[in-house]
Design a protein around this motif. Structure first.
Motif, PDB file in Angstrom:
ATOM      1  N   ALA A  43      -5.502 -27.125  -4.518  1.00 30.11           N
ATOM      2  CA  ALA A  43      -4.945 -26.655  -5.832  1.00 30.11           C
ATOM      3  C   ALA A  43      -6.124 -26.693  -7.665  1.00 30.11           C
ATOM      4  O   ALA A  43      -6.165 -26.040  -7.781  1.00 30.11           O
ATOM      5  N   ASP A  44      -6.157 -27.822  -7.124  1.00 23.97           N
ATOM      6  CA  ASP A  44      -6.685 -27.678  -8.751  1.00 23.97           C
ATOM      7  C   ASP A  44      -8.032 -26.923  -8.167  1.00 23.97           C
ATOM      8  O   ASP A  44      -8.872 -26.775  -9.089  1.00 23.97           O
ATOM      9  N   PHE A  45      -8.955 -27.218  -7.333  1.00 22.61           N
ATOM     10  CA  PHE A  45     -10.024 -26.627  -6.769  1.00 22.61           C
ATOM     11  C   PHE A  45      -9.924 -25.002  -6.821  1.00 22.61           C
ATOM     12  O   PHE A  45     -11.009 -24.570  -7.538  1.00 22.61           O
ATOM     13  N   ARG A  46      -8.956 -24.181  -6.630  1.00 23.97           N
ATOM     14  CA  ARG A  46      -8.465 -23.322  -6.691  1.00 23.97           C
ATOM     15  C   ARG A  46      -8.595 -22.846  -7.760  1.00 23.97           C
ATOM     16  O   ARG A  46      -8.556 -21.424  -8.491  1.00 23.97           O
ATOM     17  N   ARG A  47      -7.695 -23.472  -8.766  1.00 23.20           N
ATOM     18  CA  ARG A  47      -7.288 -23.358 -10.570  1.00 23.20           C
ATOM     19  C   ARG A  47      -9.004 -23.554 -11.658  1.00 23.20           C
ATOM     20  O   ARG A  47      -9.189 -22.990 -11.924  1.00 23.20           O
ATOM     21  N   THR A  48      -9.491 -23.987 -10.593  1.00 27.12           N
ATOM     22  CA  THR A  48     -11.146 -24.192 -11.708  1.00 27.12           C
ATOM     23  C   THR A  48     -11.685 -24.256 -10.966  1.00 27.12           C
ATOM     24  O   THR A  48     -12.713 -23.933 -12.007  1.00 27.12           O
ATOM     25  N   LYS A  49     -12.703 -23.387 -10.071  1.00 25.39           N
ATOM     26  CA  LYS A  49     -13.417 -23.031  -9.333  1.00 25.39           C
ATOM     27  C   LYS A  49     -13.980 -22.281  -8.447  1.00 25.39           C
ATOM     28  O   LYS A  49     -14.764 -21.516  -8.170  1.00 25.39           O
ATOM     29  N   LEU A  50     -12.205 -21.275  -8.605  1.00 26.14           N
ATOM     30  CA  LEU A  50     -12.805 -19.829  -8.016  1.00 26.14           C
ATOM     31  C   LEU A  50     -12.151 -19.156  -8.523  1.00 26.14           C
ATOM     32  O   LEU A  50     -11.253 -18.989  -9.818  1.00 26.14           O
ATOM     33  N   GLY A  51     -13.059 -17.845  -8.557  1.00 25.36           N
ATOM     34  CA  GLY A  51     -12.065 -16.772 -10.079  1.00 25.36           C
ATOM     35  C   GLY A  51     -12.345 -15.227  -8.185  1.00 25.36           C
ATOM     36  O   GLY A  51     -12.327 -15.388  -7.719  1.00 25.36           O
ATOM     37  N   PHE A  52     -10.863 -15.343  -8.212  1.00 26.68           N
ATOM     38  CA  PHE A  52     -10.690 -14.252  -7.531  1.00 26.68           C
ATOM     39  C   PHE A  52     -10.021 -13.115  -8.544  1.00 26.68           C
ATOM     40  O   PHE A  52      -8.646 -12.878  -8.671  1.00 26.68           O
ATOM     41  N   THR A  81     -12.632  -9.647   3.616  1.00 23.24           N
ATOM     42  CA  THR A  81     -11.592 -10.283   3.383  1.00 23.24           C
ATOM     43  C   THR A  81     -11.173 -11.303   4.222  1.00 23.24           C
ATOM     44  O   THR A  81     -11.047 -11.979   3.310  1.00 23.24           O
ATOM     45  N   THR A  82     -11.004 -10.850   5.485  1.00 13.38           N
ATOM     46  CA  THR A  82     -10.853 -12.434   6.037  1.00 13.38           C
ATOM     47  C   THR A  82     -12.374 -13.672   5.415  1.00 13.38           C
ATOM     48  O   THR A  82     -11.756 -15.192   5.555  1.00 13.38           O
ATOM     49  N   LEU A  83     -13.413 -13.469   5.376  1.00 19.11           N
ATOM     50  CA  LEU A  83     -15.059 -14.472   5.253  1.00 19.11           C
ATOM     51  C   LEU A  83     -14.055 -14.821   3.533  1.00 19.11           C
ATOM     52  O   LEU A  83     -14.212 -15.953   3.678  1.00 19.11           O
ATOM     53  N   LEU A  84     -13.769 -13.820   3.192  1.00 16.70           N
ATOM     54  CA  LEU A  84     -13.712 -14.096   1.702  1.00 16.70           C
ATOM     55  C   LEU A  84     -12.168 -14.955   1.366  1.00 16.70           C
ATOM     56  O   LEU A  84     -12.136 -16.599   1.509  1.00 16.70           O
ATOM     57  N   ASN A  85     -11.491 -14.839   2.624  1.00 11.89           N
ATOM     58  CA  ASN A  85     -10.214 -15.926   2.198  1.00 11.89           C
ATOM     59  C   ASN A  85     -10.251 -16.818   2.638  1.00 11.89           C
ATOM     60  O   ASN A  85      -9.411 -18.244   2.734  1.00 11.89           O
ATOM     61  N   CYS A  86     -11.157 -16.780   3.696  1.00 11.05           N
ATOM     62  CA  CYS A  86     -11.374 -18.275   4.633  1.00 11.05           C
ATOM     63  C   CYS A  86     -12.268 -19.077   2.935  1.00 11.05           C
ATOM     64  O   CYS A  86     -11.789 -20.658   3.299  1.00 11.05           O
ATOM     65  N   VAL A  87     -13.586 -18.696   2.954  1.00  5.06           N
ATOM     66  CA  VAL A  87     -14.095 -18.857   1.591  1.00  5.06           C
ATOM     67  C   VAL A  87     -12.898 -19.608   0.466  1.00  5.06           C
ATOM     68  O   VAL A  87     -12.827 -20.818  -0.083  1.00  5.06           O
ATOM     69  N   ALA A  88     -12.304 -19.081   0.188  1.00  7.02           N
ATOM     70  CA  ALA A  88     -11.408 -19.201  -0.761  1.00  7.02           C
ATOM     71  C   ALA A  88     -10.547 -20.616  -0.548  1.00  7.02           C
ATOM     72  O   ALA A  88      -9.281 -20.898  -1.424  1.00  7.02           O
ATOM     73  N   THR A  89      -9.992 -20.931   0.650  1.00 11.24           N
ATOM     74  CA  THR A  89      -9.779 -21.945   1.682  1.00 11.24           C
ATOM     75  C   THR A  89      -7.749 -20.448   1.443  1.00 11.24           C
ATOM     76  O   THR A  89      -6.606 -21.353   1.545  1.00 11.24           O
ATOM     77  N   LEU A 127      -0.845 -18.083 -17.370  1.00 11.07           N
ATOM     78  CA  LEU A 127      -0.127 -19.259 -16.408  1.00 11.07           C
ATOM     79  C   LEU A 127      -1.654 -20.265 -16.314  1.00 11.07           C
ATOM     80  O   LEU A 127      -1.210 -21.320 -16.298  1.00 11.07           O
ATOM     81  N   PRO A 128      -2.381 -19.584 -15.556  1.00  9.34           N
ATOM     82  CA  PRO A 128      -3.375 -20.906 -14.738  1.00  9.34           C
ATOM     83  C   PRO A 128      -4.066 -21.263 -16.304  1.00  9.34           C
ATOM     84  O   PRO A 128      -4.177 -22.470 -16.006  1.00  9.34           O
ATOM     85  N   LEU A 129      -4.322 -20.787 -17.598  1.00 10.09           N
ATOM     86  CA  LEU A 129      -4.693 -21.510 -18.750  1.00 10.09           C
ATOM     87  C   LEU A 129      -3.561 -22.651 -18.902  1.00 10.09           C
ATOM     88  O   LEU A 129      -4.287 -23.862 -19.304  1.00 10.09           O
ATOM     89  N   THR A 130      -2.412 -22.619 -18.985  1.00  7.76           N
ATOM     90  CA  THR A 130      -1.430 -23.572 -19.310  1.00  7.76           C
ATOM     91  C   THR A 130      -1.655 -24.853 -18.381  1.00  7.76           C
ATOM     92  O   THR A 130      -1.106 -25.309 -18.157  1.00  7.76           O
ATOM     93  N   LEU A 131      -1.380 -24.237 -16.751  1.00  7.09           N
ATOM     94  CA  LEU A 131      -1.834 -25.425 -15.872  1.00  7.09           C
ATOM     95  C   LEU A 131      -2.435 -26.342 -16.230  1.00  7.09           C
ATOM     96  O   LEU A 131      -2.615 -27.249 -15.724  1.00  7.09           O
ATOM     97  N   ASP A 132      -4.024 -25.748 -16.265  1.00  2.69           N
ATOM     98  CA  ASP A 132      -5.183 -26.424 -17.066  1.00  2.69           C
ATOM     99  C   ASP A 132      -5.045 -27.500 -17.674  1.00  2.69           C
ATOM    100  O   ASP A 132      -5.825 -28.144 -17.721  1.00  2.69           O
TER     101      ASP A 132
END
Length: 115
Positions: free
Chosen positions: A79-88, A46-54, A107-112
């Motif tokens: 915030a843009d990177f997390r919304r458009t490049k990551l799937g968690f 989880t720590t590894l994935l949390n680091c990768v996901a910022t 919500l993420p679709l609305t923000l995008d």
């Protein structure tokens, strides 16, 4: 160029005693590869994935996604990177309490769409 490249990643948690969770992790993932991170409870997955996901800041080392280090982004670009490049997919639900389930999903679709 690798889609994700991690070099000498270290993550420590400081307290009365410093706990070294990740120690010099190296990882390269090419586009199209399917990778599973496996290990016993407490091994640092989880720590590894949390680091990768910022979601967490590494103590040292580098994480490069698509040629860039997202840990150097300003908060708007992050915030843009997390919304458009990551799937968690979280192990536990991480929903916004005031919203309904459908509102949480939309919500993420609305923000995008606001971009």
């Amino acid at each position: 160029m690798a889609l994700l490249e991690i070099k000498q990643l270290v993550k420590n948690y400081d307290g009365e005693v410093t706990v070294e969770v990740l120690r010099g992790i190296d990882l390269k993932i090419q586009k199209g590869e399917f990778v599973a991170i496996m290990g016993p409870s407490g091994s640092g997955k989880t720590t590894l994935l949390n680091c990768v996901a910022t979601l967490d800041q590494p103590t040292s080392g580098s994480i490069v996604l698509e040629g860039e280090n997202p840990h150097q982004y300003n908060k708007n670009r992050l915030a843009d990177f997390r919304r458009t490049k990551l799937g968690f997919v979280f192990q536990n639900y991480n929903l916004l309490a005031p919203l309904t389930v459908i509102e949480n999903i939309v919500l993420p679709l609305t923000l995008d769409r606001e971009k």
